[in-house]
Write an enzyme that holds these catalytic residues in place. Structure first.
Site, PDB file in Angstrom:
ATOM      1  N   ASP A 136       0.830  -1.200   0.000  1.00 33.55           N
ATOM      2  CA  ASP A 136       0.000   0.000   0.000  1.00 33.55           C
ATOM      3  C   ASP A 136       0.872   1.260   0.000  1.00 33.55           C
ATOM      4  O   ASP A 136       1.889   1.318   0.704  1.00 33.55           O
ATOM      5  CB  ASP A 136      -0.870  -0.023   1.271  1.00 33.55           C
ATOM      6  CG  ASP A 136      -1.938   1.055   1.256  1.00 33.55           C
ATOM      7  OD1 ASP A 136      -2.722   1.089   0.295  1.00 33.55           O
ATOM      8  OD2 ASP A 136      -1.988   1.859   2.209  1.00 33.55           O
ATOM      9  N   GLU A 146       1.739  -0.236  -4.953  1.00 35.06           N
ATOM     10  CA  GLU A 146       0.792   0.812  -5.355  1.00 35.06           C
ATOM     11  C   GLU A 146       1.603   2.092  -5.521  1.00 35.06           C
ATOM     12  O   GLU A 146       1.974   2.728  -4.536  1.00 35.06           O
ATOM     13  CB  GLU A 146      -0.289   0.994  -4.281  1.00 35.06           C
ATOM     14  CG  GLU A 146      -1.365   1.953  -4.744  1.00 35.06           C
ATOM     15  CD  GLU A 146      -2.169   2.602  -3.621  1.00 35.06           C
ATOM     16  OE1 GLU A 146      -3.276   3.068  -3.894  1.00 35.06           O
ATOM     17  OE2 GLU A 146      -1.667   2.673  -2.481  1.00 35.06           O
TER      18      GLU A 146
HETATM   19  O1  ISL Z   1      -3.401  10.121  -4.072  1.00 35.49           O
HETATM   20  C1  ISL Z   1      -3.959   9.226  -4.613  1.00 35.49           C
HETATM   21  C2  ISL Z   1      -3.951   9.027  -6.080  1.00 35.49           C
HETATM   22  O2  ISL Z   1      -3.235  10.020  -6.767  1.00 35.49           O
HETATM   23  C3  ISL Z   1      -4.727   8.327  -3.793  1.00 35.49           C
HETATM   24  O3  ISL Z   1      -5.497   7.511  -4.597  1.00 35.49           O
HETATM   25  C4  ISL Z   1      -3.850   7.493  -2.846  1.00 35.49           C
HETATM   26  O4  ISL Z   1      -2.639   7.160  -3.353  1.00 35.49           O
HETATM   27  C5  ISL Z   1      -4.583   6.272  -2.516  1.00 35.49           C
HETATM   28  O5  ISL Z   1      -5.783   6.637  -1.911  1.00 35.49           O
HETATM   29  C6  ISL Z   1      -3.821   5.338  -1.592  1.00 35.49           C
HETATM   30  O6  ISL Z   1      -4.639   4.214  -1.473  1.00 35.49           O
HETATM   31  C7  ISL Z   1      -4.326   3.191  -0.605  1.00 35.49           C
HETATM   32  O7  ISL Z   1      -4.059   3.617   0.713  1.00 35.49           O
HETATM   33  C8  ISL Z   1      -5.133   4.234   1.401  1.00 35.49           C
HETATM   34  C9  ISL Z   1      -6.412   3.390   1.346  1.00 35.49           C
HETATM   35  O8  ISL Z   1      -7.494   4.149   1.809  1.00 35.49           O
HETATM   36  C10 ISL Z   1      -6.699   2.923  -0.065  1.00 35.49           C
HETATM   37  O9  ISL Z   1      -7.844   2.124  -0.089  1.00 35.49           O
HETATM   38  C11 ISL Z   1      -5.476   2.205  -0.552  1.00 35.49           C
HETATM   39  O10 ISL Z   1      -5.657   1.617  -1.819  1.00 35.49           O
HETATM   40  C12 ISL Z   1      -4.684   4.417   2.822  1.00 35.49           C
HETATM   41  O11 ISL Z   1      -4.147   3.233   3.325  1.00 35.49           O
END
Ligand code: ISL
Length: 523
Positions: free
Chosen positions: A211, A268
């Site tokens: 994540d 991610e």
């Molecule tokens: O900033 C973003 C995209 O340019 C956001 O989408 C961000 O990177 C994203 O929300 C991160 O997501 C992950 O971590 C979050 C969680 O809420 C999400 O579900 C997860 O996929 C916090 O842990």
């Protein structure tokens, strides 16, 4: 020398993302769980996937539905506890399906014992050094230490009350206030993360989705941002993310993963610049990185062409395996993005064929194979912290997290025995249950099963090389080196297909003509 990445199981795998709250509920509490997933494995085998990525199931107060972890080495009772994960790993492996888990290194839950200790230990303590505690600015430190915003809206800082009852320091949270950011310069953080990785790998997990893999390192001094960020978005020059020191962390993680041959890491990585994105895929960092370009692309031939071209070019910089995603639990479902209704569904099926024809690993999001759209939910059921933190200006991500309809004619459609599921399911989903679609050769589910079977069985999908073919306006055409041709008609007129044997079309062909909003595979 490690084996070239192209030889690894994940290099052309179809991953199926399970949002565990929403896949299947085995114990009638209205929330999906791991035994529900075990019961769904026969279905997933029939669908024809290779691996599962499960969103977080570790112990959590669920402020962000599991992305706020209070014990990273145990499974939350809501999802069935440790024994349920062990049952899942064994049952999946018996079917030849790999299991990958989400890990959340950027932050913990505020209920994590470390954060609780930091609150009581006070200013300047070793316990506070594991997080970002800072004095406030302004009179009596009453203003946040910098101007960073939370990705979910509102300030990225929350002020604490000190043990003596006085207004105290502030702590950093790029997401919800219940998700304090960890200070990765403190050696305890990696030591503990290493324990977590080994703990799950020893129990047979096949890899991890990491994540916010671009978020762990913060710039020294935590400087102000120049622009205000949008909720759920950020840009490459945003100091909150993508600091170069993050790469040393990924190298350390890779050293651990290398002890478990075959284990995969998928980051991610929300970084748009190809060169900077590719740095995460260097030989000693991540195996795979999500590329989200197709989730930000309209159903437009030029935009789709450029997104694919860019994603291939980005992966090629480090000879990495490309990855493809149309939907997930954050970005929403593509049926809705492409216009909703029958048009949205036709385009979603066409884009699934494009994605499945590309070289690399593919990520499907549970319910995508049923052609589900996002659901418009009433205000009072919204649960995503974004809704509150944005002052009710952003509805958040609940609309793409509604439970999956399995069977029957009324909610909860076999998802649960309990009618009031954690998010309500729309009555119209009676038409798209797994049960109905399995019996219908023209259904989206039958289409996905057929597409995945061809992708798995036909040698034409094997070649790593890819070339664009000349195509009319509003049409995309590409060929894989072993002879597969994929044609996408994003225009508004029928298209006479080039010579070749049609293997599959996302909408019926009429005398060899591919209708608008459709794709075909030819060999
Ligand atoms: O900033 C973003 C995209 O340019 C956001 O989408 C961000 O990177 C994203 O929300 C991160 O997501 C992950 O971590 C979050 C969680 O809420 C999400 O579900 C997860 O996929 C916090 O842990």
């Amino acid at each position: 020398m490690s084996t070239p990445s192209s030889a690894q199981w994940w290099s052309s795998a179809v991953f199926y993302q399970v949002y565990p709250r929403s896949f299947a509920d085995s114990n009638g509490d209205g929330v999906g769980d791991l035994d529900g997933l075990v019961a769904g494995l026969d279905y997933l085998q029939l669908l024809g996937i290779d691996a599962i990525w499960i969103n977080p199931v570790t112990v959590s107060p669920m402020a962000d539905h599991g992305y706020d972890v209070s014990d990273p080495r145990d499974i939350d009772p809501l999802f069935g506890g440790m024994a349920a994960l062990e049952r899942l790993i064994a049952a999946a492996h018996r079917r030849g399906i790999k299991i990958t888990m989400d890990v959340v290194p950027n932050h913990t839950s505020s209920a994590h014992p470390w954060f609780q200790a930091a609150l009581t230990a006070g200013t300047g303590s070793a316990a506070r050094d594991r997080y970002f505690f800072r004095d406030g600015r302004g009179p009596n430190g009453s203003l946040p230490p910098n101007n960073w915003e939370s990705v979910f809206g509102g300030p990225a800082w929350t002020r604490v009350t000190e043990p003596d009852g006085s207004p105290g320091q502030w702590y950093l949270h790029l997401f919800d206030a219940e998700q304090p950011d960890l200070n990765w310069e403190n050696p305890d953080i990696f030591d503990d993360f290493e324990k977590t990785l080994r703990f799950w790998l020893e129990r047979g997990v096949d890899g991890f989705r990491i994540d916010v893999a671009h978020g762990m390192a913060k710039p020294p001094g935590l400087p102000d941002t120049l622009d205000h960020a949008q909720v759920l978005r950020h840009t490459d020059d945003d100091p909150r993310f993508n600091h170069p020191n993050v790469h040393a962390i990924h190298r350390d993680i890779r050293t651990v993963i290398n002890d478990y041959p075959g284990a995969v890491t998928i980051g991610e990585v929300w970084v748009h610049d190809n060169a900077r994105w590719a740095q995460y895929l260097r030989a000693d960092e991540l195996h795979l990185g999500f590329n989200f370009r197709l989730t930000r692309t309209d159903f437009d031939a030029t935009e789709i062409h450029d997104a694919i071209q860019n994603s291939l070019a980005a992966a090629a910089i480090e000879s990495a395996v490309p990855t493809w995603t149309l939907a997930n639990h954050d970005v929403g479902r593509e049926v809705t993005r492409y216009g909703g209704g029958q048009i949205g569904l036709r385009r979603a099926r066409a884009m699934a064929m494009v994605m499945l024809a590309l070289p690399g690993a593919v990520f499907l999001y549970n319910g995508q194979e049923l052609g589900l759209p996002d659901v418009e939910l009433p205000d009072e059921v919204l649960q995503d912290p974004t809704w509150e933190r944005s002052g009710h200006t952003e509805r958040g991500r609940d609309g793409c997290r509604v439970p999956i309809p399995w069977s029957g004619n009324a909610p909860p459609f076999g998802f649960s025995t309990r009618p009031d599921t954690w998010l309500p399911m729309p009555d119209q989903w009676a038409a798209v249950t797994v049960e109905k679609q399995l019996d219908d050769p023209a259904s989206t589910l039958s289409f996905f099963r057929h597409a995945l079977q061809l992708r798995r069985e036909r040698a034409e999908f094997d070649g790593g090389d890819f070339e664009w073919l000349t195509a009319p306006r509003d049409v995309l055409m590409f060929r894989r080196s072993d002879g597969l041709v994929c044609v996408l008609n994003a225009g508004d007129r029928g298209l006479t297909l080039p010579a070749g044997e049609p293997l599959l079309a996302s909408s019926p062909l009429l005398d060899g003509v591919l209708p608008p909003d459709a794709a075909a595979w030819l060999v």
